[in-house]
Design an enzyme around this catalytic site. Structure first.
Site, PDB file in Angstrom:
ATOM      1  N   ARG A 148       0.821  -1.216   0.000  1.00 40.49           N
ATOM      2  CA  ARG A 148       0.000   0.000   0.000  1.00 40.49           C
ATOM      3  C   ARG A 148       0.855   1.265   0.000  1.00 40.49           C
ATOM      4  NH1 ARG A 148      -5.445  -0.072   1.934  1.00 40.49           N
ATOM      5  NH2 ARG A 148      -6.344  -2.038   1.335  1.00 40.49           N
ATOM      6  N   ARG A 204      -3.247   7.101   1.066  1.00 40.23           N
ATOM      7  CA  ARG A 204      -3.683   8.325   1.741  1.00 40.23           C
ATOM      8  C   ARG A 204      -2.674   8.994   2.658  1.00 40.23           C
ATOM      9  NH1 ARG A 204      -9.015   5.517   3.644  1.00 40.23           N
ATOM     10  NH2 ARG A 204      -7.413   3.930   3.711  1.00 40.23           N
ATOM     11  N   TYR A 232     -14.840 -11.527   0.381  1.00 42.92           N
ATOM     12  CA  TYR A 232     -15.496 -10.250   0.071  1.00 42.92           C
ATOM     13  C   TYR A 232     -16.808 -10.476  -0.667  1.00 42.92           C
ATOM     14  CZ  TYR A 232     -11.647  -7.445   1.781  1.00 42.92           C
ATOM     15  OH  TYR A 232     -10.730  -6.848   2.600  1.00 42.92           O
TER      16      TYR A 232
HETATM   17  O1  CP3 Z   1       0.004  -1.289  -2.619  1.00 43.68           O
HETATM   18  C1  CP3 Z   1      -0.276  -0.339  -3.379  1.00 43.68           C
HETATM   19  O2  CP3 Z   1       0.165   0.805  -3.239  1.00 43.68           O
HETATM   20  C2  CP3 Z   1      -1.151  -0.629  -4.595  1.00 43.68           C
HETATM   21  C3  CP3 Z   1      -2.525  -0.380  -4.424  1.00 43.68           C
HETATM   22  C4  CP3 Z   1      -3.421  -1.293  -3.587  1.00 43.68           C
HETATM   23  C5  CP3 Z   1      -4.627  -0.806  -2.986  1.00 43.68           C
HETATM   24  N1  CP3 Z   1      -5.295  -1.862  -2.464  1.00 43.68           N
HETATM   25  C6  CP3 Z   1      -5.054   0.581  -3.003  1.00 43.68           C
HETATM   26  C7  CP3 Z   1      -6.130   1.026  -2.084  1.00 43.68           C
HETATM   27  C8  CP3 Z   1      -3.349  -2.663  -3.328  1.00 43.68           C
HETATM   28  C9  CP3 Z   1      -2.262  -3.653  -3.682  1.00 43.68           C
HETATM   29  C10 CP3 Z   1      -4.551  -3.009  -2.619  1.00 43.68           C
HETATM   30  C11 CP3 Z   1      -4.891  -4.382  -2.227  1.00 43.68           C
HETATM   31  C12 CP3 Z   1      -6.056  -4.606  -1.371  1.00 43.68           C
HETATM   32  N2  CP3 Z   1      -7.277  -4.017  -1.427  1.00 43.68           N
HETATM   33  C13 CP3 Z   1      -6.116  -5.620  -0.387  1.00 43.68           C
HETATM   34  C14 CP3 Z   1      -5.016  -6.593  -0.067  1.00 43.68           C
HETATM   35  C15 CP3 Z   1      -3.976  -5.995   0.789  1.00 43.68           C
HETATM   36  C16 CP3 Z   1      -4.382  -5.769   2.208  1.00 43.68           C
HETATM   37  O3  CP3 Z   1      -4.374  -4.593   2.616  1.00 43.68           O
HETATM   38  O4  CP3 Z   1      -4.679  -6.737   2.877  1.00 43.68           O
HETATM   39  C17 CP3 Z   1      -7.398  -5.564   0.200  1.00 43.68           C
HETATM   40  C18 CP3 Z   1      -7.914  -6.442   1.304  1.00 43.68           C
HETATM   41  C19 CP3 Z   1      -8.134  -4.560  -0.479  1.00 43.68           C
HETATM   42  C20 CP3 Z   1      -9.541  -4.175  -0.265  1.00 43.68           C
HETATM   43  C21 CP3 Z   1      -9.677  -2.784   0.204  1.00 43.68           C
HETATM   44  N3  CP3 Z   1      -9.392  -1.686  -0.590  1.00 43.68           N
HETATM   45  C22 CP3 Z   1     -10.135  -2.325   1.457  1.00 43.68           C
HETATM   46  C23 CP3 Z   1     -10.535  -3.217   2.606  1.00 43.68           C
HETATM   47  C24 CP3 Z   1     -10.119  -0.934   1.403  1.00 43.68           C
HETATM   48  C25 CP3 Z   1     -10.646   0.002   2.450  1.00 43.68           C
HETATM   49  C26 CP3 Z   1      -9.692   0.173   3.563  1.00 43.68           C
HETATM   50  C27 CP3 Z   1      -8.725   1.267   3.241  1.00 43.68           C
HETATM   51  O5  CP3 Z   1      -7.526   1.086   3.470  1.00 43.68           O
HETATM   52  O6  CP3 Z   1      -9.196   2.315   2.786  1.00 43.68           O
HETATM   53  C28 CP3 Z   1      -9.605  -0.544   0.134  1.00 43.68           C
HETATM   54  C29 CP3 Z   1      -9.404   0.835  -0.378  1.00 43.68           C
HETATM   55  C30 CP3 Z   1      -8.048   1.165  -0.924  1.00 43.68           C
HETATM   56  N4  CP3 Z   1      -7.270   0.360  -1.698  1.00 43.68           N
HETATM   57  C31 CP3 Z   1      -7.394   2.431  -0.793  1.00 43.68           C
HETATM   58  C32 CP3 Z   1      -6.206   2.335  -1.523  1.00 43.68           C
HETATM   59  C33 CP3 Z   1      -5.177   3.422  -1.743  1.00 43.68           C
HETATM   60  C34 CP3 Z   1      -7.948   3.651  -0.092  1.00 43.68           C
HETATM   61  C35 CP3 Z   1      -8.935   4.263  -0.997  1.00 43.68           C
HETATM   62  C36 CP3 Z   1      -9.026   5.752  -0.881  1.00 43.68           C
HETATM   63  O7  CP3 Z   1      -8.247   6.459  -1.536  1.00 43.68           O
HETATM   64  O8  CP3 Z   1      -9.929   6.202  -0.176  1.00 43.68           O
END
Ligand code: CP3
Length: 355
Positions: free
Chosen positions: A23, A27, A149
């Site tokens: 990630r 943010r 999910y």
């Molecule tokens: O790693 C990186 O920089 C690449 C981008 C990336 C995102 N999500 C961007 C994201 C990757 C590789 C993911 C994978 C992802 N997404 C996973 C597996 C990794 C982990 O964290 O376990 C999972 C479970 C998700 C599902 C997901 N996406 C959730 C549960 C959420 C909400 C929680 C949160 O952190 O906001 C997201 C949203 C998300 N994915 C954001 C980002 C940058 C935030 C969105 C925003 O800008 O508001």
């Protein structure tokens, strides 16, 4: 080209321990927030020019050794036919949870070029813009994590619906897993063909399973993905008469209880979360395995000296594995101070130098 990360994945000699962060685009970066201020998250994922822009931000700001494609693990879930939204409070929300046979039957196995063309476009843009500065990692959710999910309709605490389907309607569950597995294989394979140089499979929720249930309900499908990608690679190498191998990283969060089984995935690199000591993880996986991880994301809230201490400890322990890629034990938290992340990356490069 800085290919330190790729060489470490293959267990080859490196000058220093490479580092990237799960990630790493997100943010905690004001530059990401500036882009996000004008566009919602899903649109950001689907707009190649913007997705490429935020992918590059951590490469330039932090000096990490790899870029990871900006997208989300749920993008292919949406392409399978489940409407998806992201809420600031609840995270991902799926309009209609998949809980019975007819819902599973309605799911399609997407054609990546047709249903998710933006992913391939983002990858091509990134390979062009990265100019081989650092390698590009592609990714997918693992079939089990994607299934949670779909079945729960979003994030969950106890995964009751998932386990109910697994235990009481195992025929429906395996149908769903087969469709997800086919989707993940074609999704990763398309990413590789478009130019990603390594892939990571995120199994965020694998750790909610007992070792026996992991072995029955999650592991076989990860193995199918790894085997399919590896056999495609072998065919390609033969056809083009050049060695082409894209390392496969498998990250199961909360892996301590299932490490023995995780090793059986056949992945080239095993991601280790922070709940287990790195030395312990390596002892249990055996020294022939390349590992990635495992700094507690909360360590990045500590003063710089404390961060350095923790970095040194993990680096030292990582030395006993065949290879080590430094990373966090899970995704970076939105509240993390950027200067601490930069200090962490510098510490890895400084103390991870090999003689
Ligand atoms: O790693 C990186 O920089 C690449 C981008 C990336 C995102 N999500 C961007 C994201 C990757 C590789 C993911 C994978 C992802 N997404 C996973 C597996 C990794 C982990 O964290 O376990 C999972 C479970 C998700 C599902 C997901 N996406 C959730 C549960 C959420 C909400 C929680 C949160 O952190 O906001 C997201 C949203 C998300 N994915 C954001 C980002 C940058 C935030 C969105 C925003 O800008 O508001």
């Amino acid at each position: 080209m800085n290919d330190t990360f790729l060489r470490a994945c293959r267990g080859e000699k490196v000058e220093y321990t490479p580092v990237w962060l799960m990630r790493q685009a997100g943010r905690y970066l004001p530059q990401y927030q500036a882009v996000r201020a004008n566009v919602d998250f899903i649109t950001l994922c689907k707009t190649p020019e913007l997705a490429a822009k935020v992918t590059l931000q951590p490469v330039n700001i932090l000096g990490v050794d790899a870029a990871i494609l900006f997208s989300d693990i749920l993008i292919p879930v949406e392409a399978m036919g489940v409407y998806l939204t992201f809420s600031d409070k609840k995270g991902p929300v799926l309009s209609e949870p998949v809980r019975n046979r007819s819902a599973v039957d309605r799911l399609i196995i997407p054609d990546v070029g047709e249903d998710m063309p933006f992913i391939l476009e983002t990858i091509k843009t990134l390979r062009r813009e990265l100019e081989n500065k650092v390698p590009l990692i592609g990714f997918s959710g693992a079939p089990f994590t994607l299934a949670t999910y779909m079945i729960e309709g979003g994030s969950s605490k106890n995964f009751i619906h998932t386990k109910r389907m697994m235990f009481q309607h195992s025929g429906v569950f395996s149908c769903l897993m087969e469709k997800l597995t086919a989707t993940v294989i074609s999704y990763l394979s398309a990413q590789i063909n478009a130019g990603v140089q390594a892939v990571q499979i995120f199994d965020t929720w694998a750790g909610i399973l007992t070792p026996r249930d992991y072995e029955e309900f999650a592991l076989p499908y990860v193995k199918l993905v790894v085997d399919a990608l590896k056999s495609e690679q072998r065919a390609k190498s033969k056809e083009q008469r050049v060695e082409s191998s894209v390392p496969i990283i498998y990250f199961a969060n909360d892996c301590a209880g299932i490490l023995k089984e995780v090793k059986k995935t056949g992945a080239d690199v095993i991601g280790i979360d922070w709940r287990i000591d790195m030395a312990d993880a390596i002892k249990r996986l055996g020294k022939k395995v390349v590992v990635q991880g495992n700094l507690d994301p909360c360590a990045l809230f500590l003063p710089k000296e404390k961060i350095e201490e923790k970095v040194k400890d993990i680096l030292w322990k990582g030395e006993s594995a065949k290879g080590h890629i430094f990373n966090l034990g899970h995704g970076i938290l939105p509240e993390t101070p950027v200067e601490n992340v930069i200090a962490m990356v510098e510490a890895v490069h400084k103390y991870g130098k090999k003689e």
